[in-house]
Design a protein around this motif. Structure first.
Motif, mmCIF file in Angstrom:
data_model
loop_
_atom_site.group_PDB
_atom_site.id
_atom_site.type_symbol
_atom_site.label_atom_id
_atom_site.label_comp_id
_atom_site.label_asym_id
_atom_site.label_seq_id
_atom_site.Cartn_x
_atom_site.Cartn_y
_atom_site.Cartn_z
ATOM 1 N N HIS A 431 96.860 62.086 37.548
ATOM 2 C CA HIS A 431 96.475 63.363 38.150
ATOM 3 C C HIS A 431 94.972 63.378 38.442
ATOM 4 O O HIS A 431 94.543 63.767 39.543
ATOM 5 C CB HIS A 431 96.833 64.519 37.209
ATOM 6 C CG HIS A 431 96.379 65.858 37.703
ATOM 7 N ND1 HIS A 431 97.213 66.750 38.343
ATOM 8 C CD2 HIS A 431 95.155 66.469 37.668
ATOM 9 C CE1 HIS A 431 96.531 67.833 38.676
ATOM 10 N NE2 HIS A 431 95.277 67.681 38.262
ATOM 11 N N GLU A 432 94.169 62.962 37.485
ATOM 12 C CA GLU A 432 92.709 62.964 37.659
ATOM 13 C C GLU A 432 92.287 62.002 38.764
ATOM 14 O O GLU A 432 91.323 62.273 39.493
ATOM 15 C CB GLU A 432 92.028 62.589 36.345
ATOM 16 C CG GLU A 432 92.161 63.639 35.263
ATOM 17 C CD GLU A 432 91.672 63.160 33.910
ATOM 18 O OE1 GLU A 432 91.389 64.001 33.057
ATOM 19 O OE2 GLU A 432 91.596 61.920 33.709
ATOM 20 N N ALA A 435 93.200 63.653 42.159
ATOM 21 C CA ALA A 435 92.345 64.829 42.389
ATOM 22 C C ALA A 435 90.881 64.497 42.156
ATOM 23 O O ALA A 435 90.082 65.397 41.864
ATOM 24 C CB ALA A 435 92.778 65.962 41.460
ATOM 25 N N TYR A 436 90.502 63.225 42.321
ATOM 26 C CA TYR A 436 89.149 62.794 41.960
ATOM 27 C C TYR A 436 88.064 63.581 42.697
ATOM 28 O O TYR A 436 87.096 64.052 42.101
ATOM 29 C CB TYR A 436 89.000 61.295 42.259
ATOM 30 C CG TYR A 436 87.634 60.755 41.922
ATOM 31 C CD1 TYR A 436 87.239 60.618 40.593
ATOM 32 C CD2 TYR A 436 86.725 60.406 42.918
ATOM 33 C CE1 TYR A 436 85.986 60.130 40.269
ATOM 34 C CE2 TYR A 436 85.474 59.921 42.600
ATOM 35 C CZ TYR A 436 85.105 59.782 41.281
ATOM 36 O OH TYR A 436 83.855 59.318 40.966
ATOM 37 N N TYR A 438 88.453 66.440 44.175
ATOM 38 C CA TYR A 438 88.683 67.884 44.030
ATOM 39 C C TYR A 438 89.278 68.139 42.648
ATOM 40 O O TYR A 438 90.478 68.359 42.496
ATOM 41 C CB TYR A 438 89.623 68.388 45.128
ATOM 42 C CG TYR A 438 89.141 68.020 46.506
ATOM 43 C CD1 TYR A 438 88.150 68.762 47.141
ATOM 44 C CD2 TYR A 438 89.660 66.904 47.169
ATOM 45 C CE1 TYR A 438 87.684 68.409 48.392
ATOM 46 C CE2 TYR A 438 89.195 66.537 48.421
ATOM 47 C CZ TYR A 438 88.213 67.294 49.028
ATOM 48 O OH TYR A 438 87.738 66.949 50.269
ATOM 49 N N ALA A 441 91.994 70.769 41.709
ATOM 50 C CA ALA A 441 93.287 70.790 42.399
ATOM 51 C C ALA A 441 94.421 71.038 41.408
ATOM 52 O O ALA A 441 94.425 70.494 40.304
ATOM 53 C CB ALA A 441 93.514 69.466 43.129
ATOM 54 N N THR A 442 95.374 71.867 41.815
ATOM 55 C CA THR A 442 96.517 72.189 40.947
ATOM 56 C C THR A 442 97.489 71.013 40.893
ATOM 57 O O THR A 442 97.460 70.111 41.735
ATOM 58 C CB THR A 442 97.245 73.427 41.475
ATOM 59 O OG1 THR A 442 97.776 73.141 42.777
ATOM 60 C CG2 THR A 442 96.291 74.621 41.560
ATOM 61 N N ARG A 443 98.367 71.044 39.893
ATOM 62 C CA ARG A 443 99.357 69.985 39.771
ATOM 63 C C ARG A 443 100.284 69.987 40.987
ATOM 64 O O ARG A 443 100.672 68.917 41.481
ATOM 65 C CB ARG A 443 100.170 70.181 38.485
ATOM 66 C CG ARG A 443 101.326 69.186 38.286
ATOM 67 C CD ARG A 443 100.841 67.733 38.291
ATOM 68 N NE ARG A 443 99.923 67.439 37.254
ATOM 69 C CZ ARG A 443 100.242 67.030 36.028
ATOM 70 N NH1 ARG A 443 101.502 66.877 35.697
ATOM 71 N NH2 ARG A 443 99.305 66.751 35.154
ATOM 72 N N VAL A 446 98.557 68.193 43.822
ATOM 73 C CA VAL A 446 98.512 66.755 43.561
ATOM 74 C C VAL A 446 99.873 66.126 43.822
ATOM 75 O O VAL A 446 99.975 65.034 44.412
ATOM 76 C CB VAL A 446 98.051 66.497 42.111
ATOM 77 C CG1 VAL A 446 98.274 65.032 41.728
ATOM 78 C CG2 VAL A 446 96.588 66.856 41.947
ATOM 79 N N ARG A 489 94.727 60.460 47.539
ATOM 80 C CA ARG A 489 93.494 61.254 47.421
ATOM 81 C C ARG A 489 93.160 61.968 48.720
ATOM 82 O O ARG A 489 92.656 63.085 48.715
ATOM 83 C CB ARG A 489 92.320 60.346 47.031
ATOM 84 C CG ARG A 489 92.334 59.866 45.601
ATOM 85 C CD ARG A 489 91.189 58.907 45.361
ATOM 86 N NE ARG A 489 91.233 58.339 44.020
ATOM 87 C CZ ARG A 489 90.683 57.182 43.681
ATOM 88 N NH1 ARG A 489 90.046 56.464 44.597
ATOM 89 N NH2 ARG A 489 90.759 56.744 42.442
ATOM 90 N N VAL A 492 95.031 65.319 49.330
ATOM 91 C CA VAL A 492 94.777 66.483 48.480
ATOM 92 C C VAL A 492 94.103 67.587 49.276
ATOM 93 O O VAL A 492 94.509 68.745 49.232
ATOM 94 C CB VAL A 492 93.923 66.093 47.256
ATOM 95 C CG1 VAL A 492 93.529 67.338 46.465
ATOM 96 C CG2 VAL A 492 94.687 65.127 46.355
ATOM 97 N N LYS A 493 93.064 67.229 50.007
ATOM 98 C CA LYS A 493 92.388 68.199 50.884
ATOM 99 C C LYS A 493 92.229 67.522 52.238
ATOM 100 O O LYS A 493 91.441 66.587 52.378
ATOM 101 C CB LYS A 493 91.020 68.604 50.327
ATOM 102 C CG LYS A 493 90.373 69.726 51.126
ATOM 103 C CD LYS A 493 89.078 70.168 50.463
ATOM 104 C CE LYS A 493 88.456 71.368 51.188
ATOM 105 N NZ LYS A 493 88.103 71.089 52.569
#
Length: 578
Positions: A431-432, A435-436, A438, A441-443, A446, A489, A492-493
């Motif tokens: 997860h980390e 979402a590196y 951001y 970021a919610t689960r 992700v 990654r 994510v955004k």
């Protein structure tokens, strides 16, 4: 040259303790108190001896009480002072490590490209430890020794000026020997730290690329190279240790001769009636106190030289010019369209070796652009310039009609999503890692990103799923799985500009097709750059740039370039034939 070295050392020490000024002053004041009490104690001893020999018992007990008080206060100061010294030194080293680490993130890539990872790691680890030991010695022995010498000389002069002259006249011989050896040891210690950096660099290279070494049967060559570097390090270490180890016995031998001479001269002056037994005892105590700091300082000098050599390497990083950020404009996510213009851009990594010259290029907003060409043609360089990892030598690059140098680097890079061929996985959960960029970021977000990158399937098969902890660069995963995490990654955004540098080179064909489909959806309405060697993956690009020797020699769609039968046509034919 020597003056410049001395100035450099003082500047280095000043830099280390510039934030600890008041604390350093308190330590120096405490050291002064300790030295004053140490110098005063022999006077009381001499008075006690004369009182006993003279039959004045009342005077003896009074002096004895003063001695006990001085010893008690001195013991208290000796307990308190090292605590303060340790606090100041370790706090300063903590600040220095933090400053070096933060500086590395502010330095331009052109500087980091010239450094080896192993050498930088060696500066953080062994050099920092060596410097800490040296700084502790400076406060615990060096400053105290200097003050003790000055006060002892002053007190000896008040007791007997002639004998003080004898001591002071003979002492420079000890200093001369210590200084000569210290200079030699400093050069050896400096060469030792450099050799240690080379050793760490090669060790890091061989461990990280062990499979490659074995594949090419290059172990024996690397072992031979390491043996050479190891021997060089051992040679400089032996020379440095030998040189430093000779300082103490040499100075002790000279000081012992001085002590014997003083004892004989003092006995003659007692017989002549110029000295009492107590005064001679006091003076000999001072002579011992006077020579002892030289022994301590001489032993510290070798460690000090090594510490200063390490300090110069660490402070040298901090004093490197940072990547300047003079731009203040921010980018509004809603207003970014993604048109990019290269206007008469020129760039070279090395002076007089120009790579890109007079490049003029317009990339329409939302275009899907592929960049192809032989190795070293400048494909990745274009991306480096666009991301402002490097600055152009001449010309300019515009984003939506505005020079990218007008935007803060952080703002510019926030609009860009990059997936590189070389993946990087941090120590942390899956997860980390996804979402590196951001961390908030919610689960759910992700998971959606992982599903878009077709990574969700293998993640759920792991023991803890998205909470699986990865270490050692994600060694628990295959290369393809690591690359899928890197691709996730980006999802994510969603960025306004997308850069793919051989982003699917390590994944299987079936998964690649699925990821390419996801990328195709992602690229819609976004300016996209695709660096590819497998030409079949970029045939649908709106614009294909063919680069050779830093120049765009051809551009157009796949159909147009194939009809032109130029460089692109030959590259395509070559891949189809293989």
């Amino acid at each position: 040259m020597k003056k410049q070295q001395t100035t450099s050392k003082l500047a280095t020490l000043t830099f280390l303790f510039q934030a600890q000024g008041p604390q350093v002053f308190v330590i120096l004041f405490g050291t002064l108190i300790q030295v004053l009490l140490t110098v005063y104690l022999p006077i009381l001893i001499g008075q006690a001896i004369d009182g006993v020999l003279g039959g004045a018992s009342s005077k003896f007990w009074g002096v004895l009480g003063q001695m006990l008080l001085v010893i008690a206060i001195n013991s208290l100061v000796q307990w308190w002072l090292p605590l303060r010294v340790n606090q100041v030194v370790y706090r300063s080293m903590n600040q220095l490590r933090q400053a070096v680490y933060e500086k590395l993130h502010d330095l331009p890539l052109s500087y980091l490209d010239r450094q080896s990872t192993g050498d930088l790691v060696a500066r953080f680890s062994s050099d920092c430890e060596q410097l800490t030991s040296g700084l502790l010695m400076i406060f615990n022995q060096f400053f105290q020794g200097i003050l003790l010498i000055l006060l002892t000389v002053f007190t000896m002069a008040r007791l007997d000026f002639l004998m003080m002259i004898v001591v002071v006249a003979l002492t420079p011989l000890s200093l001369f020997v210590a200084r000569f050896i210290a200079r030699k040891s400093y050069q050896y210690y400096r060469q030792q730290t450099e050799a240690r950096g080379h050793q760490a660099r090669m060790l890091e290279e061989s461990i990280s690329q062990l499979s490659l070494l074995q594949a090419f049967n290059a172990q024996s060559r690397f072992e031979a190279d390491f043996a050479t570097i190891n021997q060089t390090y051992a040679t400089f270490s032996i020379k440095a240790i030998f040189a430093s180890s000779t300082i103490n016995p040499m100075t002790r031998f000279i000081n012992a001769l001085i002590y014997a001479l003083l004892a004989g001269l003092g006995a003659l002056r007692i017989m002549a009636g110029h000295f009492t037994v107590g005064e001679l005892t006091t003076f000999l105590n001072y002579a011992s106190q006077y020579t002892k700091p030289f022994n301590d300082i001489s032993s510290v000098l070798s460690e000090l030289q090594s510490a200063l050599a390490c300090a110069e390497r660490l402070v040298g990083i901090v004093k490197e010019p940072s990547e300047l950020e003079q731009s203040q404009l921010e980018l509004n996510d809603e207003e970014v369209k993604g048109q990019i213009d290269f206007k008469e851009v020129a760039f070279s990594y090395k002076p007089n070796q120009e790579l890109i010259k007079d490049l003029n290029l317009t990339i329409p907003a939302g275009a899907k652009v592929a960049i192809v060409g032989p190795t070293g043609a400048g494909k990745s360089t274009l991306i480096n310039l666009l991301m402002r990892f490097y600055e152009v030598d001449k010309g300019d690059i515009h984003l939506d009609g505005q020079s990218i140098r007008q935007y803060r680097r952080e703002e510019l890079r926030r609009q860009v999503g990059m997936v590189l061929q070389d993946t990087w996985i941090k120590a942390g959960s899956i997860h980390e890692n996804i979402a590196y960029a951001y961390p908030n970021a919610t689960r759910e977000l992700v998971i959606e990103a992982a599903q878009a990158a077709n990574a969700d399937f293998f993640i759920r098969q792991l023991p803890q799923g998205y909470d699986t902890y990865l270490t050692d660069g994600g060694a628990e995963l295959s290369q393809g799985q690591r690359q899928l995490l890197a691709i996730a990654r980006v999802f994510v955004k969603l960025p306004k500009i997308l850069i793919l540098d051989e982003a699917t080179s390590s994944i299987d064909t079936r998964t690649e097709i699925l990821v390419q489909e996801a990328f195709a959806k992602l690229m819609q309405g976004r300016t996209s750059f695709i660096i590819a060697h497998r030409l079949f993956t970029i045939q649908s690009a709106d614009l294909i740039l063919v680069m050779v020797d830093g120049k765009v020699v051809e551009k157009g769609s796949h159909k147009e370039l194939m009809q032109a039968e130029g460089v692109y046509y030959r590259m395509q034919a070559s891949q189809e034939a293989s």
